[in-house]
Design an enzyme around this catalytic site. Structure first.
Site, mmCIF file in Angstrom:
data_model
loop_
_atom_site.group_PDB
_atom_site.id
_atom_site.type_symbol
_atom_site.label_atom_id
_atom_site.label_comp_id
_atom_site.label_asym_id
_atom_site.label_seq_id
_atom_site.Cartn_x
_atom_site.Cartn_y
_atom_site.Cartn_z
ATOM 1 N N LYS A 1 50.604 65.183 58.155
ATOM 2 C CA LYS A 1 51.723 65.946 58.737
ATOM 3 C C LYS A 1 51.661 65.894 60.254
ATOM 4 C CE LYS A 1 53.847 66.157 56.172
ATOM 5 N NZ LYS A 1 53.716 65.730 54.832
ATOM 6 N N GLU B 1 52.574 62.415 61.625
ATOM 7 C CA GLU B 1 53.991 62.067 61.457
ATOM 8 C C GLU B 1 54.891 62.708 62.497
ATOM 9 O OE1 GLU B 1 54.485 63.295 57.207
ATOM 10 O OE2 GLU B 1 55.499 61.370 57.060
HETATM 11 O O1 M6R Z 1 59.848 60.148 48.051
HETATM 12 P P1 M6R Z 1 58.401 59.895 47.833
HETATM 13 O O2 M6R Z 1 57.638 61.121 47.473
HETATM 14 O O3 M6R Z 1 58.130 58.787 46.869
HETATM 15 O O4 M6R Z 1 57.878 59.410 49.251
HETATM 16 C C1 M6R Z 1 56.576 58.974 49.447
HETATM 17 C C2 M6R Z 1 56.244 58.882 50.910
HETATM 18 O O5 M6R Z 1 57.070 57.953 51.538
HETATM 19 C C3 M6R Z 1 56.391 60.235 51.610
HETATM 20 O O6 M6R Z 1 55.600 61.206 51.021
HETATM 21 C C4 M6R Z 1 56.011 60.109 53.093
HETATM 22 O O7 M6R Z 1 54.645 59.873 53.215
HETATM 23 C C5 M6R Z 1 56.447 61.366 53.839
HETATM 24 N N1 M6R Z 1 56.947 61.009 55.117
HETATM 25 C C6 M6R Z 1 55.359 62.348 53.997
HETATM 26 O O8 M6R Z 1 55.668 63.422 54.806
#
Ligand code: M6R
Length: 619
Positions: free
Chosen positions: A496, A499
């Site tokens: 987190k 990002e």
């Molecule tokens: O939609 P999804 O849960 O499959 O997405 C997976 C990842 O792309 C997503 O969790 C990404 O890591 C986020 N930006 C986390 O905050």
């Protein structure tokens, strides 16, 4: 990634497209563009930057924006850097065909060579410009209608797409098609709304058709839509659904950013996830109802092992699921990155259960892993947030998390909703397999009911977290430590922060620190440590001592009444005592708040961090 939008009807298209694009920006926001069609032509405007920059450019250049047919795009770059030329819509060489595209044409290079040999030239570096010229080539060579040229061209394409194409000489028609990338069609009397996500047209209609992979539709002004199979042109019956999205869910309300709103929504979203699934009868009996498990009871009883496959935050939830399922249901569990799993040759059969977890239900790697597992004969169970998403539609059975639309690119409420589902799953399967003690089952169910209230309590630590954030917002590195079920929470806390604030952060199992990362610790290194009473408290006290001895700055998440770790820490965040199995639902909240507050103080665009997109529909 990328968001596409289109309108065909009787109203001015421009405001519909611009407002819709703003709602789609979570899918990509490095460039944007729009084309509006009128009787004898069209206006096109595209730019590097966000929809806001597009509006400014249209206004400054006094671009004609009147017309009742239009298409628009917000981009997350794959082929070609974000700039005006690579932005969509793309136009064919003759200037007749205009396209928007979400996805990737994998064989674009081979097609580009063939087209170049036939005299075509390209202004951009994109695969999409190749696709629109392929359609033009096929159309001209064979004297075909637009829809037939689109259909034949798409049969030559390897990759993924959701597209909308318009021929400027026939602005009363839009041809749309889908394979691998999401595409919804909103339908009203005499008007159509096209979008990657129906939240962008929910203001106008709740009647929607979700195109399935391999389908295309020919939309004509004032007429019925014509739904077909791309492969053989077979005519299909459209199935219109009623959307159940509530407008409040997609507005920021009193919050500056969606991320903060979504963090604060968690007491409610956890309750929504539990609703109708955890039932406590008046006699005090606890019943967990999950249809997807009940109708496949034998599959879960007889499973030889479970593999959980996901990406990003959903992968962190999967690691928590591993702990829960092994502990409460006594089934061996493996957790895999979808991007790795899909390219291995996993040994699977009907007794393997694969659980895929995805907020968006559109993540390309997770979807490909799902398809591979099914092909190899495994039973695939899905945990998704977005209703009707590709993953939800492709699994053998599944459960929705019911967290509501998550707009902030950094996942927060979907993570706690996924954990809530995994707890229910582990308890239910544990009960089926008669491996969980009655009292433990009962106590955990009862404690689950109290979670929303406890999350509410933790949210009140926001003010002290703001103070901590002011002290550390300028550092270059953070270390996050946790043990057992809280190790994945440390990973999630670090993700987190990375990002949204662009500060480097690493999550580690606390005991692993001495095998390397301890070398990083000095008086400039803040270390966040999850040190709750239930779990490995004594061991963690030892890890905290080790950090203290090296002058690291200690920010600890402790339980109320804690003494030992609190005395050693520079800052403490107090949270209520809870069973270890349920603790990630509580321990992650301060870490989400910390990431948000630090990014906010640094002045970052919290909801749209650089280089990211909400749903990663490319591999
Ligand atoms: O939609 P999804 O849960 O499959 O997405 C997976 C990842 O792309 C997503 O969790 C990404 O890591 C986020 N930006 C986390 O905050």
């Amino acid at each position: 990634m990328c968001g596409i939008i289109g309108y065909l009807g009787y109203r001015e298209a421009y405001p519909i497209l611009i407002n819709g694009l703003k709602k789609l920006e979570y899918r990509g926001y490095d460039s944007s563009g729009i084309a509006i069609f009128y009787e004898k032509g069209y206006s096109l405007c595209k730019t590097k930057g966000r929809v806001y920059d597009l509006e400014k450019k249209i206004c400054l250049n006094k671009i004609k924006i009147s017309g009742t047919t239009g298409i628009g795009h917000t981009r997350w770059a794959t082929h070609g850097i974000p700039n005006d030329l690579n932005a969509h819509p793309h136009v064919s060489n003759s200037n007749n065909l205009i396209i928007i595209h979400n996805g990737i044409v994998e064989n674009y290079y081979a097609i580009k060579i063939v087209l170049s040999k036939n005299g075509f030239t390209f202004k951009s570096k994109t695969d999409t410009e190749v696709l629109v010229n392929l359609i033009e080539f096929v159309k001209k060579e064979n004297q075909l209608s637009l829809e037939e040229a689109v259909r034949i061209s798409l049969n030559e394409i390897v990759g993924a797409y959701s597209i909308a194409v318009v021929d400027k000489s026939h602005p009363e028609t839009i041809v749309i098609a889908k394979l691998g990338s999401p595409l919804a069609l909103g339908i009203n009397d005499k008007e159509f709304f096209i979008a990657s996500d129906p939240i962008s047209f929910i203001d106008y209609t709740k009647n929607a058709l979700y195109l399935k992979d391999g389908e295309m539709a020919i939309l004509k002004k004032g007429r019925e839509l014509d739904l077909r199979k791309i492969g053989d042109n077979h005519k299909l019956n459209p199935i219109i659904e009623k959307l159940k999205i509530n407008l409040k869910q997609i507005e920021k309300g009193k919050y500056k950013y969606f991320m903060l709103k979504e963090i604060y929504e968690q007491p409610k979203t956890i309750l929504d996830t539990l609703r109708g699934r955890l039932l406590i009868s008046t006699k005090g009996n606890e019943i967990i109802c999950i249809n997807g498990i009940e109708s496949n009871k034998d599959v879960f009883i007889n499973a030889k092992c479970i593999t959980i496959v996901a990406c990003g935050t959903s992968w962190h939830a999967s690691l928590i699921g591993e702990y829960l399922l092994e502990e409460l249901a006594r089934i061996p569990v493996e957790v895999e990155y979808a991007s790795e799993f899909r390219y291995r040759n996993p040994i699977l059969d009907r007794r393997n259960v694969i659980i895929v977890i995805s907020q968006s239900g559109e993540t390309a790697d997770t979807l490909a892993a799902l398809k591979l597992a099914k092909k190899k004969g495994a039973f695939v169970f899905g945990i998704c947030n977005v209703v009707g998403s590709s993953i939800a539609r492709n699994v053998d059975a599944g459960v929705y998390t019911h967290a509501g639309p998550e707009i902030g690119v950094a996942s927060t409420k979907s993570f706690t909703a996924q954990i809530t589902v995994l707890i229910l799953l582990a308890l239910k399967i544990g009960k089926y397999r008669s491996v969980i003690n009655e009292l433990r089952y009962k106590n955990l169910c009862q404690e689950l009911i109290s979670i929303p209230e406890k999350v509410d309590f933790v949210l009140k630590t926001d003010n002290s977290i703001k103070k901590i954030s002011k002290e550390y917002y300028n550092v270059n590195n953070f270390l996050y430590l946790g043990r057992g079920i809280n190790f994945p929470v440390a990973l999630e806390g670090a993700l987190k922060l990375k990002e949204v604030s662009y500060i480097h952060a690493e999550g580690y199992p606390a005991a692993e620190m001495k095998h390397g990362p301890i070398a990083l610790i000095d008086s400039n290194m803040p270390v966040i440590i999850i040190a709750t009473k239930k779990g490995f408290y004594d061991k963690i006290v030892g890890n905290v001592q080790e950090i203290k001895a090296r002058k690291g700055k200690i920010i600890s998440i402790v339980n109320e009444g804690d003494v030992q770790v609190s005395m050693l820490s520079d800052h403490i965040i107090k949270i209520p005592i809870i069973s270890e199995e349920l603790s990630p639902l509580i321990t992650v909240i301060p870490l989400q708040l910390l990431a948000y507050q630090i990014a906010y103080i640094r002045g970052e665009n919290v909801d749209q961090p650089r280089n990211l997109a909400k749903s990663v529909t490319v591999e």
